[in-house]
Motif scaffolding. Structure first.
Motif, PDB file in Angstrom:
ATOM      1  N   ARG A 351      41.805  53.981  54.986  1.00 37.39           N
ATOM      2  CA  ARG A 351      42.063  54.344  53.560  1.00 37.39           C
ATOM      3  C   ARG A 351      43.879  54.855  53.461  1.00 37.39           C
ATOM      4  NH1 ARG A 351      36.866  58.339  51.498  1.00 37.39           N
ATOM      5  NH2 ARG A 351      35.424  57.612  52.946  1.00 37.39           N
ATOM      6  N   GLN A 352      43.992  55.312  54.325  1.00 35.44           N
ATOM      7  CA  GLN A 352      45.458  55.610  54.102  1.00 35.44           C
ATOM      8  C   GLN A 352      46.517  54.516  54.169  1.00 35.44           C
ATOM      9  OE1 GLN A 352      45.626  58.374  57.577  1.00 35.44           O
ATOM     10  NE2 GLN A 352      46.219  60.176  56.309  1.00 35.44           N
ATOM     11  N   ASN A 353      45.934  53.499  54.926  1.00 35.86           N
ATOM     12  CA  ASN A 353      46.759  52.193  55.015  1.00 35.86           C
ATOM     13  C   ASN A 353      46.732  51.428  54.006  1.00 35.86           C
ATOM     14  OD1 ASN A 353      48.115  51.280  57.890  1.00 35.86           O
ATOM     15  ND2 ASN A 353      46.594  52.703  58.342  1.00 35.86           N
ATOM     16  N   VAL A 354      45.473  51.049  53.336  1.00 37.63           N
ATOM     17  CA  VAL A 354      45.389  50.252  52.136  1.00 37.63           C
ATOM     18  C   VAL A 354      45.799  50.992  50.790  1.00 37.63           C
ATOM     19  CG1 VAL A 354      43.163  49.109  53.270  1.00 37.63           C
ATOM     20  CG2 VAL A 354      42.981  51.138  51.715  1.00 37.63           C
ATOM     21  N   ALA A 355      45.794  52.454  50.937  1.00 40.05           N
ATOM     22  CA  ALA A 355      46.437  52.868  49.721  1.00 40.05           C
ATOM     23  C   ALA A 355      47.945  52.832  49.738  1.00 40.05           C
ATOM     24  CB  ALA A 355      46.093  54.391  49.836  1.00 40.05           C
ATOM     25  N   SER A 356      48.581  52.992  51.116  1.00 41.71           N
ATOM     26  CA  SER A 356      49.960  52.891  51.115  1.00 41.71           C
ATOM     27  C   SER A 356      50.649  51.338  50.848  1.00 41.71           C
ATOM     28  CB  SER A 356      50.515  53.294  52.467  1.00 41.71           C
ATOM     29  OG  SER A 356      51.963  52.781  52.623  1.00 41.71           O
ATOM     30  N   PHE A 357      49.760  50.582  51.247  1.00 44.06           N
ATOM     31  CA  PHE A 357      49.945  49.184  51.115  1.00 44.06           C
ATOM     32  C   PHE A 357      50.057  48.633  49.477  1.00 44.06           C
ATOM     33  CE2 PHE A 357      48.864  44.605  50.553  1.00 44.06           C
ATOM     34  CZ  PHE A 357      49.652  44.086  51.518  1.00 44.06           C
ATOM     35  N   LEU A 358      48.912  49.333  48.797  1.00 45.69           N
ATOM     36  CA  LEU A 358      49.110  48.821  47.383  1.00 45.69           C
ATOM     37  C   LEU A 358      50.093  49.593  46.512  1.00 45.69           C
ATOM     38  CD1 LEU A 358      47.261  47.828  45.134  1.00 45.69           C
ATOM     39  CD2 LEU A 358      46.309  49.916  44.741  1.00 45.69           C
ATOM     40  N   VAL A 359      50.482  50.711  47.161  1.00 45.62           N
ATOM     41  CA  VAL A 359      51.504  51.624  46.120  1.00 45.62           C
ATOM     42  C   VAL A 359      52.650  51.076  46.694  1.00 45.62           C
ATOM     43  CG1 VAL A 359      52.434  53.800  45.551  1.00 45.62           C
ATOM     44  CG2 VAL A 359      49.907  53.331  45.944  1.00 45.62           C
ATOM     45  N   TRP A 366      49.490  53.566  41.461  1.00 46.16           N
ATOM     46  CA  TRP A 366      48.529  54.407  42.360  1.00 46.16           C
ATOM     47  C   TRP A 366      47.261  54.638  41.672  1.00 46.16           C
ATOM     48  CZ3 TRP A 366      46.563  59.222  41.360  1.00 46.16           C
ATOM     49  CH2 TRP A 366      47.332  59.997  40.188  1.00 46.16           C
ATOM     50  N   ARG A 367      47.297  54.786  40.355  1.00 47.59           N
ATOM     51  CA  ARG A 367      45.819  55.216  39.726  1.00 47.59           C
ATOM     52  C   ARG A 367      44.929  53.916  39.599  1.00 47.59           C
ATOM     53  NH1 ARG A 367      48.442  57.008  34.097  1.00 47.59           N
ATOM     54  NH2 ARG A 367      49.757  55.175  34.944  1.00 47.59           N
ATOM     55  N   LEU A 368      45.507  52.699  39.660  1.00 43.07           N
ATOM     56  CA  LEU A 368      44.339  51.854  39.881  1.00 43.07           C
ATOM     57  C   LEU A 368      43.805  51.564  40.990  1.00 43.07           C
ATOM     58  CD1 LEU A 368      46.470  48.588  38.478  1.00 43.07           C
ATOM     59  CD2 LEU A 368      44.899  50.038  37.193  1.00 43.07           C
ATOM     60  N   GLY A 369      44.465  52.019  42.267  1.00 43.57           N
ATOM     61  CA  GLY A 369      43.866  52.241  43.537  1.00 43.57           C
ATOM     62  C   GLY A 369      42.801  53.403  43.364  1.00 43.57           C
ATOM     63  N   ALA A 370      43.001  54.594  42.976  1.00 42.95           N
ATOM     64  CA  ALA A 370      42.393  55.507  42.933  1.00 42.95           C
ATOM     65  C   ALA A 370      41.047  55.351  41.911  1.00 42.95           C
ATOM     66  CB  ALA A 370      42.962  56.784  42.242  1.00 42.95           C
ATOM     67  N   SER A 371      41.026  54.486  40.924  1.00 44.13           N
ATOM     68  CA  SER A 371      39.983  54.186  40.211  1.00 44.13           C
ATOM     69  C   SER A 371      39.151  53.349  40.958  1.00 44.13           C
ATOM     70  CB  SER A 371      40.510  53.375  39.016  1.00 44.13           C
ATOM     71  OG  SER A 371      41.363  54.273  37.904  1.00 44.13           O
ATOM     72  N   TRP A 372      39.622  52.392  41.572  1.00 42.67           N
ATOM     73  CA  TRP A 372      38.740  51.119  42.624  1.00 42.67           C
ATOM     74  C   TRP A 372      38.064  52.198  43.508  1.00 42.67           C
ATOM     75  CZ3 TRP A 372      36.254  47.003  41.731  1.00 42.67           C
ATOM     76  CH2 TRP A 372      36.015  46.489  42.776  1.00 42.67           C
TER      77      TRP A 372
END
Length: 473
Positions: A351-359, A366-372
């Motif tokens: 989770r940490q890695n895919v979130a950091s990669f997206l942002v 970041w809110r698009l990632g949080a929504s997904w």
């Protein structure tokens, strides 16, 4: 109509044990337990794209939890009514139908959920009282060594003060019996295929490491397996960054998120284990994570609507689509995003890695990632999800812009043989065991496309087969 009819309005507290809503100083003559699924969660998300906020994995787990809860209530002489619609309106209509004396509900850290409670409180008839309880946390708000609006700005400061001044209380026992169901009240709830046909037919991928089933019984079974048969409290801190298998993590989070399990129940079970085996760093770390959870929830209560950001969301981009559809060309990211979509769960490390990669690497809001994640995760809860995404984005409490995960470095460290990525991306199994599987576009450029982005931070981690062989020698 009896004047002593109470309504227990359940949200994310779908359990019998350690539930203050089911403990009465003065029991009513009749009791109606009600759960309302917010209709808006089934509608398309605020991103304007084609996915609802409540995805099939979480809805399936929720319905399993509700079915089991109904069975437990029936055994105690009560029942469960489930409705779909606007929660506040349905609660108020039920109050009017029954002439209820009380609505009992747990305070919620989610802004929308708390606003439903406010609407009910504002519109209740004078003869009906709203009783709001603190439920599910490790430490109740009244037990905190500071006022809520004085919540420390960082988790570390919160943890130090809590550990110095607070005692973790024992959970409440489950009631043996409950007041009977009001005779005029309806019973039951709609089948899942009526609520959402997609969720009714959804099944997790067979490659998932663990099968999640909603309800208290499954939570207790996981307790018994992980803490007592697996002896997981002895090794949790060493294994918690794992990627494959059923037991590198506690996996308690889905039951905690839906309230089939409370933080105090987890803490009590860990303390029982420590009483026999002795405390250790790993057993402490399980409770440490529960304190993190409490901190996110208390912070969300303070943030309110600001938790979700104060700007209009940008349109969905091709970069976001590549990320959520697992087509970035970066195996560590794509494998994780496939697992998330196919099972509804993902390890904390992934989770940490895919979130950091997206942002940080794709520069997506970041809110698009949080929504997904909200759509996909079985263990979604509003405070932990949005709080963690804000943390990765470096905003909100304890803001730091330098929280960056170099996914190639992380992949080499946590998946050194490429077993995880090949598990979810079988085409990588043709490559040799090792970090080469994390950079197939360099190892086999004729077969694998270049990823959608190659950040400068990756350069010293991009190695060829020859360089690997030379290093080994």
């Amino acid at each position: 109509m009896s004047s002593t009819t109470d309504i227990v309005w359940l949200q994310d507290n779908l359990r019998i044990a350690d539930n203050p809503l089911l403990h009465f100083t003065s029991p009513p003559e009749q009791l109606l337990c009600l759960y309302v699924l917010d209709q808006r969660w089934l509608e398309r998300s605020v991103t304007g794209d084609a996915f609802p906020r409540l995805g099939p994995a979480r809805l399936r787990f929720l319905w399993q939890s509700l079915m089991e809860l109904r069975g437990e209530l029936l055994q105690r002489g009560s029942d469960l009514l489930v409705r779909v619609g606007d929660p506040a309106s349905i609660v108020l209509d039920t109050v009017a139908m029954l002439g209820a004396r009380q609505v009992r509900v747990a305070a919620h850290s989610g802004y929308e959920e708390s606003q439903h409670i406010v609407r009910v409180a504002d519109q209740l008839p004078p003869a009906c009282q709203l009783c709001c309880f603190d439920s599910g946390y490790l430490i109740a708000e009244s037990e905190l060594p500071f006022a809520l609006d004085e919540l420390p700005p960082s988790f570390s400061a919160f943890r130090r003060r809590v550990e110095k001044h607070c005692t973790f209380l024992a959970p409440l026992s489950a009631p043996v019996t409950l007041p009977p169901w009001p005779e005029p009240a309806p019973r039951g709830f709609p089948p899942l295929n009526v609520v959402c046909s997609e969720s009714a037919g959804w099944q997790p991928d067979k490659r998932q490491g663990f099968v999640f089933v909603g309800g208290e019984a499954a939570a207790r079974d996981r307790f018994q397996h992980y803490l007592w048969r697996q002896n997981g409290a002895e090794s949790y801190k060493k294994t918690r960054n794992g990627l494959l298998g059923a037991n590198f993590s506690t996996r308690f989070s889905p039951w905690l998120a839906r309230g089939c399990l409370s933080a105090r129940q987890v803490c009590q079970e860990v303390k029982k284990w420590e009483a026999i085996h002795g405390s250790c760093e790993s057993s402490y770390w399980i409770i440490f994570e529960l304190m993190w959870r409490d901190y996110f929830h208390r912070a969300a209560q303070l943030e309110g609507a600001a938790l979700f950001g104060d700007k209009e969301l940008p349109p969905v981009s091709s970069a976001f689509d590549a990320w959520r559809n697992a087509t970035t060309g970066v195996p560590f990211v794509d494998a994780a995003m496939l697992e998330l979509k196919a099972t509804g769960w993902l390890s904390n490390r992934a989770r940490q890695n895919v979130a950091s990669f997206l942002v940080k690497d794709l520069n997506v809001d970041w809110r698009l990632g949080a929504s997904w994640f909200e759509h996909c995760l079985i263990d979604y809860d509003v405070a932990s999800n949005w709080g963690n995404w804000r943390y990765i984005a470096g905003i909100g409490r304890d803001p730091r812009q330098n929280r960056y995960f170099n996914v190639l470095k992380q992949a080499g460290h946590y998946d050194p043989y490429g077993l995880y990525v090949a598990y979810w991306l079988p085409e990588l199994a043709s490559l040799p065991l090792g970090v080469e599987r994390h950079q197939p576009w360099r190892v086999a450029p004729a077969k694998f496309d270049t990823p959608c982005v190659e950040p400068a931070e990756w350069q010293r981690w991009l190695v060829t087969t020859t360089e690997l062989q030379e290093t080994d020698e």
